[in-house]
Design a protein around this motif. Structure first.
Motif, short mmCIF file in Angstrom:
data_model
loop_
_atom_site.label_atom_id
_atom_site.label_comp_id
_atom_site.label_asym_id
_atom_site.label_seq_id
_atom_site.Cartn_x
_atom_site.Cartn_y
_atom_site.Cartn_z
N LYS A 44 0.83 -1.22 0.00
CA LYS A 44 0.00 0.00 0.00
C LYS A 44 0.85 1.26 0.00
CE LYS A 44 -4.11 -1.94 2.03
NZ LYS A 44 -5.19 -1.77 2.97
N ILE A 45 2.16 1.08 -0.04
CA ILE A 45 3.08 2.22 -0.09
C ILE A 45 3.71 2.23 -1.47
CG2 ILE A 45 5.15 3.22 0.90
CD1 ILE A 45 4.40 1.84 3.54
N ASN A 46 3.48 3.31 -2.20
CA ASN A 46 3.99 3.36 -3.57
C ASN A 46 5.42 3.89 -3.61
OD1 ASN A 46 3.82 6.17 -3.42
ND2 ASN A 46 1.75 6.20 -4.27
N ALA A 47 6.02 3.83 -4.78
CA ALA A 47 7.43 4.21 -4.96
C ALA A 47 7.65 5.70 -4.70
CB ALA A 47 7.89 3.83 -6.35
N LYS A 48 6.67 6.54 -5.06
CA LYS A 48 6.81 7.98 -4.86
C LYS A 48 6.90 8.32 -3.38
CE LYS A 48 4.75 12.35 -6.26
NZ LYS A 48 3.63 13.00 -6.96
N ASP A 49 6.02 7.71 -2.58
CA ASP A 49 6.05 7.94 -1.13
C ASP A 49 7.35 7.41 -0.52
OD1 ASP A 49 3.54 9.09 -1.24
OD2 ASP A 49 2.50 7.21 -0.77
N MET A 50 7.79 6.27 -1.01
CA MET A 50 9.02 5.69 -0.48
C MET A 50 10.24 6.53 -0.85
SD MET A 50 9.46 3.26 1.48
CE MET A 50 10.83 2.44 2.18
N GLU A 51 10.21 7.11 -2.04
CA GLU A 51 11.30 7.99 -2.46
C GLU A 51 11.39 9.21 -1.55
OE1 GLU A 51 12.77 10.48 -6.43
OE2 GLU A 51 11.03 9.14 -6.54
N LYS A 52 10.23 9.77 -1.21
CA LYS A 52 10.21 10.92 -0.30
C LYS A 52 10.75 10.52 1.07
CE LYS A 52 7.29 14.48 1.69
NZ LYS A 52 5.98 15.09 1.78
N TRP A 53 10.37 9.34 1.57
CA TRP A 53 10.87 8.85 2.86
C TRP A 53 12.39 8.72 2.83
CZ3 TRP A 53 10.40 8.05 7.82
CH2 TRP A 53 11.21 7.13 8.44
N ILE A 54 12.91 8.11 1.79
CA ILE A 54 14.36 7.91 1.68
C ILE A 54 15.09 9.25 1.62
CG2 ILE A 54 16.18 7.01 0.17
CD1 ILE A 54 14.24 4.67 -0.48
N ASN A 55 14.53 10.22 0.89
CA ASN A 55 15.14 11.55 0.82
C ASN A 55 15.16 12.24 2.17
OD1 ASN A 55 15.73 11.36 -1.91
ND2 ASN A 55 13.81 12.31 -2.54
N LEU A 56 14.07 12.10 2.93
CA LEU A 56 14.01 12.71 4.27
C LEU A 56 15.06 12.08 5.20
CD1 LEU A 56 10.15 13.05 4.75
CD2 LEU A 56 11.80 14.91 4.55
N VAL A 57 15.21 10.78 5.13
CA VAL A 57 16.20 10.09 5.97
C VAL A 57 17.62 10.50 5.55
CG1 VAL A 57 17.14 7.83 6.62
CG2 VAL A 57 14.67 8.17 6.54
N ASP A 58 17.83 10.65 4.25
CA ASP A 58 19.13 11.11 3.77
C ASP A 58 19.44 12.53 4.25
OD1 ASP A 58 19.68 8.74 2.51
OD2 ASP A 58 19.08 9.42 0.51
N GLU A 59 18.41 13.38 4.31
CA GLU A 59 18.60 14.73 4.83
C GLU A 59 19.01 14.70 6.30
OE1 GLU A 59 15.25 17.33 4.20
OE2 GLU A 59 15.08 16.74 2.10
N ILE A 60 18.42 13.80 7.06
CA ILE A 60 18.79 13.65 8.48
C ILE A 60 20.26 13.27 8.58
CG2 ILE A 60 18.45 12.25 10.57
CD1 ILE A 60 15.49 11.98 9.68
N TYR A 61 20.67 12.31 7.77
CA TYR A 61 22.07 11.87 7.78
C TYR A 61 23.00 13.03 7.42
CZ TYR A 61 26.38 9.64 6.37
OH TYR A 61 27.70 9.32 6.25
N THR A 62 22.62 13.79 6.40
CA THR A 62 23.44 14.92 5.97
C THR A 62 23.57 15.96 7.07
OG1 THR A 62 22.71 14.55 3.69
CG2 THR A 62 23.69 16.69 4.19
N LYS A 63 22.46 16.27 7.73
CA LYS A 63 22.48 17.27 8.82
C LYS A 63 23.35 16.80 9.98
CE LYS A 63 19.92 20.65 7.41
NZ LYS A 63 20.46 21.98 7.24
#
Length: 163
Positions: free
Chosen positions: A87-106
């Protein structure tokens, strides 16, 4: 007689094995110390089962807050990856991965800035974490070596200009 003794011994053994074992549970709750010891044993067993585990002991309020959120992020990430495609599509998952990557970068940026501040301080003494102390010590030595080298080149250039 030997048969009788053997029979008595067997009978005694059977009697001790058939005795009702009463739990020594009382109305008193477990002591704080016993709870702490049980938690320590549980944690040690968990670490022994997971040999690649890393132990994290927070030493600051910020680390406690961040670690609490990271535990949630870890659980969310594994759960989302399990449900990905259902029930989770690729677009939503891409946004999740980007947010987690931003946390790592910060976090990486914050760590770099903190290390720069410690190197600017110029002292590794008083840093309790061994690995951080070694890293800062090497960075300070490298910085001092670069400063000495630039100072030396400047003096050589000034001598050339004077001559």
């Amino acid at each position: 007689m030997a048969k009788v003794k053997t029979g008595q011994q067997e009978q005694e053994i059977v009697e001790t094995n058939n005795q009702n074992i009463k739990p020594t549970q009382s109305n008193n709750p477990p002591s704080r110390r016993s709870i702490i010891e049980a938690n320590q044993k549980r944690k040690i067993a968990t670490i022994e089962k997971n040999i690649n585990a890393e132990v994290f002991v927070p030493q600051s309020l910020n680390a406690i807050k961040i670690f609490r959120e990271l535990r949630t992020t870890d659980a969310l990430d594994s759960t989302l990856r399990n449900f990905w495609g259902d029930k989770i599509n690729a677009k939503d998952m891409e946004k999740w991965i980007n947010l987690v990557d931003e946390i790592y970068t910060k976090i990486t940026e914050a760590n770099s800035y903190g290390k720069e501040l410690l190197v600017t301080n110029g002292k590794s003494r008083g840093i309790e974490n061994f690995f951080l102390r070694q890293e800062i010590k090497k960075s300070i030595e490298t910085k001092e070596a670069q400063e000495a080298k630039t100072k030396e080149t400047k003096t050589q250039e000034s001598k050339k200009q004077e001559a």
